[in-house]
Design a protein around this motif. Structure first.
Motif, PDB file in Angstrom:
ATOM      1  N   GLY A 161      44.565 119.743  94.846  1.00 15.77           N
ATOM      2  CA  GLY A 161      44.662 118.303  95.061  1.00 15.77           C
ATOM      3  C   GLY A 161      46.082 117.798  95.177  1.00 15.77           C
ATOM      4  N   ALA A 162      47.014 118.685  95.538  1.00 14.29           N
ATOM      5  CA  ALA A 162      48.428 118.300  95.613  1.00 14.29           C
ATOM      6  C   ALA A 162      48.693 117.319  96.748  1.00 14.29           C
ATOM      7  N   PHE A 163      47.857 117.301  97.763  1.00 16.64           N
ATOM      8  CA  PHE A 163      47.990 116.338  98.854  1.00 16.64           C
ATOM      9  C   PHE A 163      46.591 115.958  99.328  1.00 16.64           C
ATOM     10  N   ALA A 164      46.504 114.791  99.946  1.00 13.94           N
ATOM     11  CA  ALA A 164      45.212 114.321 100.465  1.00 13.94           C
ATOM     12  C   ALA A 164      44.815 115.170 101.660  1.00 13.94           C
ATOM     13  N   PRO A 165      43.508 115.392 101.879  1.00 16.16           N
ATOM     14  CA  PRO A 165      43.070 116.150 103.062  1.00 16.16           C
ATOM     15  C   PRO A 165      43.650 115.558 104.343  1.00 16.16           C
ATOM     16  N   TYR A 166      44.079 116.451 105.225  1.00 14.11           N
ATOM     17  CA  TYR A 166      44.788 116.056 106.448  1.00 14.11           C
ATOM     18  C   TYR A 166      43.986 116.534 107.647  1.00 14.11           C
ATOM     19  N   ARG A 167      43.568 115.613 108.501  1.00 16.86           N
ATOM     20  CA  ARG A 167      42.657 115.956 109.587  1.00 16.86           C
ATOM     21  C   ARG A 167      43.422 116.410 110.831  1.00 16.86           C
ATOM     22  N   ILE A 168      42.899 117.460 111.459  1.00 13.68           N
ATOM     23  CA  ILE A 168      43.481 118.040 112.665  1.00 13.68           C
ATOM     24  C   ILE A 168      42.401 118.161 113.732  1.00 13.68           C
ATOM     25  N   HIS A 169      42.739 117.819 114.974  1.00 12.27           N
ATOM     26  CA  HIS A 169      41.805 117.901 116.094  1.00 12.27           C
ATOM     27  C   HIS A 169      42.190 119.034 117.027  1.00 12.27           C
ATOM     28  N   TYR A 170      41.263 119.370 117.886  1.00  9.68           N
ATOM     29  CA  TYR A 170      41.481 120.443 118.852  1.00  9.68           C
ATOM     30  C   TYR A 170      42.812 120.283 119.585  1.00  9.68           C
ATOM     31  N   ALA A 171      43.561 121.370 119.674  1.00 10.60           N
ATOM     32  CA  ALA A 171      44.828 121.486 120.408  1.00 10.60           C
ATOM     33  C   ALA A 171      46.004 120.832 119.697  1.00 10.60           C
ATOM     34  N   GLU A 172      45.798 120.249 118.538  1.00  9.45           N
ATOM     35  CA  GLU A 172      46.919 119.651 117.812  1.00  9.45           C
ATOM     36  C   GLU A 172      47.703 120.726 117.061  1.00  9.45           C
ATOM     37  N   THR A 173      49.016 120.631 117.162  1.00  9.78           N
ATOM     38  CA  THR A 173      49.916 121.494 116.398  1.00  9.78           C
ATOM     39  C   THR A 173      50.291 120.782 115.113  1.00  9.78           C
ATOM     40  N   PHE A 174      50.336 121.543 114.028  1.00  8.91           N
ATOM     41  CA  PHE A 174      50.726 120.941 112.745  1.00  8.91           C
ATOM     42  C   PHE A 174      51.616 121.894 111.973  1.00  8.91           C
ATOM     43  N   ILE A 175      52.396 121.311 111.088  1.00 11.19           N
ATOM     44  CA  ILE A 175      53.367 122.044 110.280  1.00 11.19           C
ATOM     45  C   ILE A 175      52.904 122.036 108.832  1.00 11.19           C
ATOM     46  N   VAL A 176      52.933 123.196 108.214  1.00  9.22           N
ATOM     47  CA  VAL A 176      52.700 123.300 106.777  1.00  9.22           C
ATOM     48  C   VAL A 176      54.028 123.732 106.148  1.00  9.22           C
ATOM     49  N   PRO A 177      54.721 122.832 105.450  1.00  6.88           N
ATOM     50  CA  PRO A 177      56.009 123.186 104.870  1.00  6.88           C
ATOM     51  C   PRO A 177      55.908 124.330 103.867  1.00  6.88           C
ATOM     52  N   ALA A 178      57.006 125.016 103.697  1.00  5.40           N
ATOM     53  CA  ALA A 178      57.041 126.141 102.756  1.00  5.40           C
ATOM     54  C   ALA A 178      56.644 125.708 101.354  1.00  5.40           C
ATOM     55  N   ALA A 179      57.022 124.488 100.975  1.00  8.22           N
ATOM     56  CA  ALA A 179      56.769 124.017  99.610  1.00  8.22           C
ATOM     57  C   ALA A 179      55.296 123.815  99.310  1.00  8.22           C
ATOM     58  N   VAL A 180      54.423 123.821 100.321  1.00  6.47           N
ATOM     59  CA  VAL A 180      53.008 123.542 100.097  1.00  6.47           C
ATOM     60  C   VAL A 180      52.334 124.631  99.282  1.00  6.47           C
ATOM     61  N   GLY A 181      52.631 125.895  99.580  1.00  2.75           N
ATOM     62  CA  GLY A 181      51.938 126.990  98.884  1.00  2.75           C
ATOM     63  C   GLY A 181      50.514 127.147  99.386  1.00  2.75           C
ATOM     64  N   PRO A 182      49.521 127.308  98.500  1.00  2.00           N
ATOM     65  CA  PRO A 182      48.135 127.533  98.946  1.00  2.00           C
ATOM     66  C   PRO A 182      47.561 126.303  99.666  1.00  2.00           C
ATOM     67  N   TYR A 183      46.772 126.557 100.720  1.00  2.31           N
ATOM     68  CA  TYR A 183      46.065 125.479 101.405  1.00  2.31           C
ATOM     69  C   TYR A 183      44.810 126.052 102.046  1.00  2.31           C
ATOM     70  N   ILE A 184      43.875 125.174 102.326  1.00  3.81           N
ATOM     71  CA  ILE A 184      42.588 125.556 102.897  1.00  3.81           C
ATOM     72  C   ILE A 184      42.411 124.821 104.218  1.00  3.81           C
ATOM     73  N   ILE A 185      41.943 125.533 105.231  1.00  4.97           N
ATOM     74  CA  ILE A 185      41.535 124.898 106.486  1.00  4.97           C
ATOM     75  C   ILE A 185      40.021 124.990 106.559  1.00  4.97           C
ATOM     76  N   ARG A 186      39.357 123.847 106.721  1.00  8.71           N
ATOM     77  CA  ARG A 186      37.887 123.834 106.666  1.00  8.71           C
ATOM     78  C   ARG A 186      37.328 122.818 107.646  1.00  8.71           C
ATOM     79  N   ARG A 187      36.096 123.056 108.043  1.00  8.54           N
ATOM     80  CA  ARG A 187      35.410 122.086 108.894  1.00  8.54           C
ATOM     81  C   ARG A 187      35.266 120.772 108.150  1.00  8.54           C
ATOM     82  N   THR A 188      35.160 119.681 108.867  1.00  9.14           N
ATOM     83  CA  THR A 188      34.922 118.383 108.266  1.00  9.14           C
ATOM     84  C   THR A 188      33.433 118.055 108.337  1.00  9.14           C
TER      85      THR A 188
END
Length: 589
Positions: free
Chosen positions: A539-566
């Motif tokens: 719960g370190a950050f609020a869920p962040y939504r990504i759509h098809y073909a969008e590029t996104f950055i996950v900073p090094a400081a984030v550590g573990p993260y999950i990518i999941r269907r909405t």
């Protein structure tokens, strides 16, 4: 597939932040200056990025703050442009495109005695003063309020195309490539070094990407906190789109772009040196260069090892090349590392790869030279083609390889290559993106009607002639390795050659997949599926939504993260490609 590709992603300003604009912004500066001084006239310093419309800014200040003397620091103390031209001439060179990376500091562009005289006049004045211009903070006074008037490089380029000049030059009608060269090799290097020194000191940041009359203003504390927060959660920069002589129709149709445009060739979806960040509070936004995040939060964003290796530069680039319904890219080659260092002063080169987001049945990639060709014959044919009357027979000399959706072609520097027509390419590469040596441009001129520059001398010095059909087939094609496979998730290593410093992993999944930044910046694109969200297991950050073909950055400081269907996802399968710098993760690659 319907897409809701977000063309204006934003980062939230900290709670309680205010975005002032127009007259209220100038009133806020005045109030802050008056509150910061007692018994003497107030001094405001507004340090601008080169490219800011300084005459318009000065006019707006004089109209809204008539009680202040507004002093153009550039006019008062900058060295004559002839002296600056002599100083930087060796870096600009006579070439239309390429110069040598500059290592100047802004104080070299100023006369120290005139700055001292300016400071003395400010000390003697009985009226409040505003010092404004690129270098206002160099004036040896202690301002009551320090403002950074910032501007993104992409906006500078758009203004230059409309006739804007480089800093203090009279080159409105000059070739835009030469304007860009002066910015890329000198002005922006100096400006970024200068403003990096201001970040911790500014009281306000002024957004000058829109009209000066409606410029947005935020406090320095809000700016710094927003960037610190951005380096601790997934984010997107603001993409920009540009037409080209070979441009296609895929992005226009799939990303809901201007239907009246003839084509779109490029989309820079993760090039912080060029892209912007939007900082938002209560529906109002200020636009800043995304490079501000890299410069201010390099360790948190990039990771300790990547920062140690590259400094405050973002080494990974994701962009789109759209030739669907368009034409071939130029036949080209990128410089070897030693060449780019010794010739241009850049410390790493443009290794790259083509990931096929989509492709028609006839799509191809030109990659490497055919086995058995005579290098002297190729060079002679390329040289003959420069007269416009002897077309270069690319298919005689260059491998033409079928390209299908989700294929990934590695293109280490020194490899002759081009994307063919009817492809939608996600280019995953190292960042120094202007170092492309065009060898043959299919007899075309640019969309401005001017022949695009060909750099045969540079190109021929960098072509690796042993990268023939056999070498390409062994080293650059079909290199997909399954790393792990479990129910609903498959991880693959794909793409980049061992000579390249970027590692790419592709994850296919049906519901969710677990990741870890592992101490280095991750750059990803959703290459299959309608939408997902990025979530923190803690719960370190609020869920962040990504759509098809969008590029996104996950900073090094984030550590573990999950990518999941909405809950709204309708796709049965999803896939992301993830890039990071090899050898910089906290665990073994």
């Amino acid at each position: 597939m319907h897409t809701t590709y977000d063309k204006q992603p934003s980062v939230e300003l900290p709670p309680g932040s205010v975005v002032w604009s127009g007259a209220e912004a100038w009133s806020e500066l005045d109030a802050a200056a008056r509150a910061a001084t007692t018994g003497r006239p107030a001094v405001i310093a507004i340090d601008t990025y080169p490219g800011v419309d300084l005459p318009a800014l000065i006019a707006e200040l004089r109209a809204n703050l008539p009680g202040y003397d507004v002093i153009d620091v550039e006019e008062a103390a900058a060295r004559p442009i002839e002296e600056i031209d002599a100083l930087i001439g060796r870096n600009l060179t006579d070439d239309r495109v390429f110069g040598v990376m500059g290592h100047f500091t802004l104080d070299e562009f100023y006369d120290a005695d005139r700055l001292a005289a300016l400071a003395a006049s400010v000390a003697d004045t009985a009226r409040p003063v505003i010092l404004v211009g690129w270098g206002a903070a160099l004036t040896p006074v202690t301002p009551d309020v320090l403002v950074l008037a910032d501007l993104a490089r992409w906006e500078i380029q758009l203004r230059q195309r409309r006739g804007a000049t480089n800093w203090r030059t009279d080159n409105a009608g000059e070739d835009n490539l030469r304007k860009y060269k002066r910015g890329f090799f000198v002005e922006w290097r100096v400006a970024d070094l200068h403003k990096r020194d201001l970040f911790d000191r500014i009281d306000f940041l002024l957004d000058t990407n829109t009209s000066i009359r409606n410029a947005g203003l935020i406090t320095g504390d809000a700016f710094r906190t927003a960037l610190a927060n951005a380096a601790a959660a997934p984010l997107r920069v603001v993409p920009f789109f540009d037409p080209g002589v070979w441009g296609g129709q895929w992005m226009k149709d799939r990303l809901d772009l201007d239907r009246s445009a003839a084509n779109y060739a490029w989309c820079f979806d993760c090039v912080p040196e060029e892209n912007s960040l939007l900082l938002e509070a209560d529906g109002r936004v200020v636009e800043i260069p995304a490079m501000d995040l890299v410069l201010s939060q390099p360790r948190e964003l990039l990771g300790a090892k990547t920062f140690a290796r590259f400094g405050a530069e973002f080494p990974i680039r994701f962009d789109f090349l759209d030739t669907m319904g368009g034409g071939n890219l130029s036949l080209q080659v990128h410089p070897l590392t030693d060449y780019i260092q010794t010739t241009f002063g850049m410390h790493y080169t443009q290794d790259e790869s083509y990931y096929l987001l989509d492709a028609d049945d006839d799509a191809v990639v030109y990659l490497g030279l055919k086995t058995g060709i005579d290098p002297d014959e190729v060079v002679a044919a390329l040289q003959a083609a420069t007269d416009g009357a002897h077309p270069f027979d690319a298919e005689k000399y260059v491998n033409r390889i079928p390209a299908r959706k989700h294929d990934h072609f590695s293109i280490p520097a020194g490899t002759v290559h081009a994307s063919g027509a009817n492809s939608m390419v996600l280019e995953i590469s190292a960042t120094p993106f202007i170092f492309t040596f065009k060898l043959w441009d299919w007899g075309r001129v640019g969309i401005d009607g001017i022949p695009r520059p060909i750099h045969l001398d540079h190109g021929i010095r960098n072509i690796q002639w042993d990268r023939d059909t056999t070498w390409v087939e062994s080293n650059l094609l079909g290199h997909v390795e399954v790393i792990s496979e479990r129910e609903g998730v498959r991880e693959e290593r794909t793409g980049l050659h061992e000579l390249e410093f970027i590692e790419v992993r592709r994850h296919w999944f049906t519901d969710e997949v677990h990741h870890d930044s592992e101490g280095t910046v991750n750059v990803l694109n959703l290459v299959e599926g309608d939408e997902v969200e990025i979530a923190s297991p803690t719960g370190a950050f609020a869920p962040y939504r990504i759509h098809y073909a969008e590029t996104f950055i996950v900073p090094a400081a984030v550590g573990p993260y999950i990518i999941r269907r909405t809950a709204q996802s309708k796709s049965e399968q999803f896939a992301t490609v993830k890039a990071y710098v090899r050898g910089t993760r906290d665990v073994d690659d």
